[in-house]
Enzyme design. Structure first.
Site, PDB file in Angstrom:
ATOM      1  N   TYR A   1      15.465  26.651  21.298  1.00 13.76           N
ATOM      2  CA  TYR A   1      14.334  25.132  20.759  1.00 13.76           C
ATOM      3  C   TYR A   1      15.257  24.062  20.806  1.00 13.76           C
ATOM      4  O   TYR A   1      15.938  23.885  20.721  1.00 13.76           O
ATOM      5  CB  TYR A   1      14.389  25.531  19.208  1.00 13.76           C
ATOM      6  CG  TYR A   1      13.231  24.586  18.532  1.00 13.76           C
ATOM      7  CD1 TYR A   1      12.096  24.805  19.007  1.00 13.76           C
ATOM      8  CD2 TYR A   1      13.247  23.676  17.940  1.00 13.76           C
ATOM      9  CE1 TYR A   1      10.785  24.539  17.893  1.00 13.76           C
ATOM     10  CE2 TYR A   1      12.664  22.709  17.499  1.00 13.76           C
ATOM     11  CZ  TYR A   1      11.501  22.978  18.042  1.00 13.76           C
ATOM     12  OH  TYR A   1       9.878  21.934  17.318  1.00 13.76           O
TER      13      TYR A   1
ATOM     14  N   ASN B   1      13.362  21.193  13.303  1.00 11.29           N
ATOM     15  CA  ASN B   1      13.291  21.086  11.262  1.00 11.29           C
ATOM     16  C   ASN B   1      13.206  21.741  10.510  1.00 11.29           C
ATOM     17  O   ASN B   1      13.713  23.214  10.821  1.00 11.29           O
ATOM     18  CB  ASN B   1      12.096  20.401  11.409  1.00 11.29           C
ATOM     19  CG  ASN B   1      10.842  20.817  11.614  1.00 11.29           C
ATOM     20  OD1 ASN B   1      10.788  21.958  11.924  1.00 11.29           O
ATOM     21  ND2 ASN B   1       9.887  20.077  12.095  1.00 11.29           N
TER      22      ASN B   1
ATOM     23  N   GLN C   1      26.347   9.649  13.556  1.00  9.13           N
ATOM     24  CA  GLN C   1      26.125  10.444  12.529  1.00  9.13           C
ATOM     25  C   GLN C   1      24.854  10.640  12.006  1.00  9.13           C
ATOM     26  O   GLN C   1      23.777  11.133  11.809  1.00  9.13           O
ATOM     27  CB  GLN C   1      27.380  11.140  12.463  1.00  9.13           C
ATOM     28  CG  GLN C   1      26.651  13.200  11.406  1.00  9.13           C
ATOM     29  CD  GLN C   1      26.696  13.443  13.060  1.00  9.13           C
ATOM     30  OE1 GLN C   1      26.783  13.352  14.067  1.00  9.13           O
ATOM     31  NE2 GLN C   1      25.972  13.741  12.452  1.00  9.13           N
TER      32      GLN C   1
ATOM     33  N   HIS D   1      27.785  65.942   9.155  1.00 12.74           N
ATOM     34  CA  HIS D   1      28.699  65.930   9.551  1.00 12.74           C
ATOM     35  C   HIS D   1      30.058  66.558   9.814  1.00 12.74           C
ATOM     36  O   HIS D   1      30.746  66.941  11.424  1.00 12.74           O
ATOM     37  CB  HIS D   1      29.437  64.463   8.816  1.00 12.74           C
ATOM     38  CG  HIS D   1      28.458  63.145   8.750  1.00 12.74           C
ATOM     39  ND1 HIS D   1      27.715  62.813   8.052  1.00 12.74           N
ATOM     40  CD2 HIS D   1      28.881  62.022   9.602  1.00 12.74           C
ATOM     41  CE1 HIS D   1      27.150  61.829   8.293  1.00 12.74           C
ATOM     42  NE2 HIS D   1      27.646  61.272   8.686  1.00 12.74           N
TER      43      HIS D   1
ATOM     44  N   GLU E   1      30.440  20.033   9.406  1.00 19.03           N
ATOM     45  CA  GLU E   1      29.985  20.241  10.849  1.00 19.03           C
ATOM     46  C   GLU E   1      30.542  19.550  12.293  1.00 19.03           C
ATOM     47  O   GLU E   1      30.668  20.928  13.159  1.00 19.03           O
ATOM     48  CB  GLU E   1      28.192  19.360  11.303  1.00 19.03           C
ATOM     49  CG  GLU E   1      27.807  19.855  12.763  1.00 19.03           C
ATOM     50  CD  GLU E   1      26.433  19.586  12.848  1.00 19.03           C
ATOM     51  OE1 GLU E   1      25.365  19.710  13.667  1.00 19.03           O
ATOM     52  OE2 GLU E   1      25.605  18.276  11.598  1.00 19.03           O
ATOM     53  N   HIS E   2      30.729  18.350  11.749  1.00 19.55           N
ATOM     54  CA  HIS E   2      32.112  18.198  13.205  1.00 19.55           C
ATOM     55  C   HIS E   2      33.021  17.089  12.027  1.00 19.55           C
ATOM     56  O   HIS E   2      33.022  16.715  11.288  1.00 19.55           O
ATOM     57  CB  HIS E   2      31.338  16.124  13.615  1.00 19.55           C
ATOM     58  CG  HIS E   2      30.078  16.972  14.041  1.00 19.55           C
ATOM     59  ND1 HIS E   2      28.548  16.634  13.692  1.00 19.55           N
ATOM     60  CD2 HIS E   2      29.822  17.410  15.488  1.00 19.55           C
ATOM     61  CE1 HIS E   2      27.620  17.006  14.451  1.00 19.55           C
ATOM     62  NE2 HIS E   2      27.834  17.064  15.528  1.00 19.55           N
TER      63      HIS E   2
ATOM     64  N   HIS F   1      20.845  10.142  12.879  1.00 18.48           N
ATOM     65  CA  HIS F   1      20.046  11.608  13.058  1.00 18.48           C
ATOM     66  C   HIS F   1      19.477  11.560  12.392  1.00 18.48           C
ATOM     67  O   HIS F   1      18.352  11.937  12.979  1.00 18.48           O
ATOM     68  CB  HIS F   1      20.842  12.415  13.219  1.00 18.48           C
ATOM     69  CG  HIS F   1      21.706  12.628  14.350  1.00 18.48           C
ATOM     70  ND1 HIS F   1      21.413  13.641  15.633  1.00 18.48           N
ATOM     71  CD2 HIS F   1      23.127  12.605  14.407  1.00 18.48           C
ATOM     72  CE1 HIS F   1      22.096  13.624  16.023  1.00 18.48           C
ATOM     73  NE2 HIS F   1      23.301  13.619  16.209  1.00 18.48           N
TER      74      HIS F   1
ATOM     75  N   GLN G   1       5.641  28.092  14.391  1.00 18.57           N
ATOM     76  CA  GLN G   1       4.505  28.748  15.241  1.00 18.57           C
ATOM     77  C   GLN G   1       5.330  28.510  16.665  1.00 18.57           C
ATOM     78  O   GLN G   1       5.604  29.402  17.783  1.00 18.57           O
ATOM     79  CB  GLN G   1       3.389  27.941  15.828  1.00 18.57           C
ATOM     80  CG  GLN G   1       3.818  26.472  16.759  1.00 18.57           C
ATOM     81  CD  GLN G   1       4.026  24.843  15.193  1.00 18.57           C
ATOM     82  OE1 GLN G   1       4.625  25.262  13.623  1.00 18.57           O
ATOM     83  NE2 GLN G   1       3.175  23.178  15.244  1.00 18.57           N
TER      84      GLN G   1
END
Length: 458
Positions: free
Chosen positions: A139, A227, A272, A435, A341-342, A275, A196
């Protein structure tokens, strides 16, 4: 611009990235995509594919495809992607090719780092094999800004892993996105987004002669950021297929000391922030003056941005913050608690500081290792864990598309007897008599209990 906070204000931040409203809406969309499935009974593992006409209806209603265009398709042909690439300037073409090559080289090196192996075990051998999944779904967001870099990061990595079939989904793809799909080698491009798109990649799409649409196979794993509806849908299909992560808002944390270049720090924080309005930029420093100078520089630089970048960044900066720490140990502790994240290290002896950091998605060491270089194809992937999840996971890599499967073989029954006897004892310690008897059936000295039971009944 950055809200001052103290180390006492900071707590471990593991947030649920799935929005409850988006989850409900995504569930309804997945159900609508497969009207003949049992999704309405909460069976997300139903095997039916998506209905092409239902997909077209949803795509038009949600703005993926022009509602008035009766000839519109949810598929983009390879010829259209080739044309988009051909129409680029030579410099734009070369940029895509350069980034493709760097991402490919890094991903292929990752793939070579894990190989099939085997060792001796009592009476035989055991090992593992490494193989790619059959079909990968990728994606690429297409909302606020087109992100051809995400096309390259996901599709190229799937290809380097060895996936024979790659599906790309991106809503309202810009020509540069289609050009990136051509360079990366996507087999199918879907011009749909949101829940979708995730549903189509998870369950596949039936062929439809009336629409002139070929079948789209179900993907074994789905990767890539998106998103809140993308994230919600990924949470719903997880288990039916694999996913890379549930990504939340993007974030950067910069550890800076008195040696940091405040203009560069400010530029990285703004990069950043632009974004998304929910992105976060965090500055952690041992120097009060550095924070003050960075704040002043952020205010100056953000006003120089064009729209809509300026408004987006300013909104994101209202929820961004700075922390003054007494020493570098506390800076590292704050960073590890947030697991950003960074993570950028802009300090004296930056490699030493970096080596002491434990929790992050991607690490950028030194003034010149800009996080944006990671965004645009230095090699490592830019799809990274957010919201504190860097404590226990890493970013997208070839490993998301690989299956490491173990095997064992017994060639000498006599040499395996110690293992057989250990298995019999352990099974009975766990109360699993079936077993134990299955192990006894391989014994050269023990009579399986099921034979004793049968003899006693005769």
């Amino acid at each position: 611009m950055l809200t001052p906070r103290t180390s006492a204000d900071i707590s471990l931040e593991i947030k649920d990235p799935v929005d409850p409203t988006a989850l409900t809406q995504s569930k309804a969309i997945l159900s609508e995509l497969r009207p003949n499935s049992s999704t309405n009974n909460d069976d997300s593992l139903s095997s039916s594919s998506c209905n092409p006409k239902a997909l077209l209806s949803i795509a038009k209603r949600l703005g993926d495809i022009p509602a008035q265009d009766d000839s519109a398709s949810y598929l983009v042909s390879k010829e259209q992607c080739q044309e988009a690439f051909d129409n680029l300037s030579q410099e734009e073409k070369q940029t895509l090719l350069n980034i493709h090559q760097r991402v490919k080289v890094f991903a292929e090196a990752q793939r070579k780092s894990v190989v099939d192996m085997s060792i001796e075990i009592p009476g035989g051998r055991a090992g593992h094999t490494v193989s790619p999944c059959r079909a990968a779904g990728c994606y690429a967001p297409g909302g606020r800004y087109p992100l051809p870099s995400s096309v390259l990061m996901t599709v190229v990595t799937a290809r380097a892993a060895g996936c024979p079939y790659v599906v790309l989904a991106s809503p309202r793809p810009a020509p540069i996105t289609l050009a990136a799909a051509h360079v990366a080698g996507a087999d199918i491009v879907l011009c749909v987004g949101g829940a979708q798109a995730i549903g189509c990649m998870a369950y596949g799409i039936e062929a439809c002669d009336e629409l002139g649409a070929a079948e789209v196979p179900a993907c074994d794993v789905i990767v890539g950021p998106g998103n809140k509806w993308v994230t919600a849908a990924k949470s719903l299909v997880n288990g039916y297929c694999g996913i890379d992560m549930l990504a939340g808002p993007s974030e950067v944390l910069v550890i800076a000391d008195h040696t940091a270049d405040v203009e560069i720090v400010a530029a990285d924080l703004i990069a950043q922030a632009e974004h998304d309005v929910v992105a976060r930029a965090i500055l952690v420093s041992t120097d009060v003056d550095v924070i003050a100078k960075v704040n002043a520089e952020v205010e100056r630089q953000v006003d120089c941005l064009p729209e809509p970048n300026r408004s987006t960044a300013k909104e994101a900066l209202t929820q961004s913050f700075s922390i003054v720490c007494k020493d570098m140990d506390e800076c590292i502790a704050m960073s590890d608690k947030l697991a950003p994240e960074h993570l950028e290290i802009q300090t004296e002896n930056s490699q030493e500081v970096a080596d002491r950091c434990a929790n992050y998605g991607g690490l950028f060491i030194g003034t010149h290792a800009a996080e944006v270089l990671g965004d645009y194809g230095a090699g490592p992937n830019h799809t990274l864990p957010t919201g504190g999840t860097g404590r226990y996971t890493g970013g997208l890599s070839v490993f998301n598309f690989l299956r490491i499967r173990t095997w064992m073989r017994i060639d000498n029954k006599k040499e395996s007897q110690d293992m057989v006897e250990d298995s019999v004892r352990m099974a009975r310690l766990e109360g699993l008599e079936g077993h134990a008897r299955a192990a006894e059936a391989r014994s050269l000295t023990l009579t399986p209990a099921y034979k004793k039971a049968n003899n006693g009944s005769n």
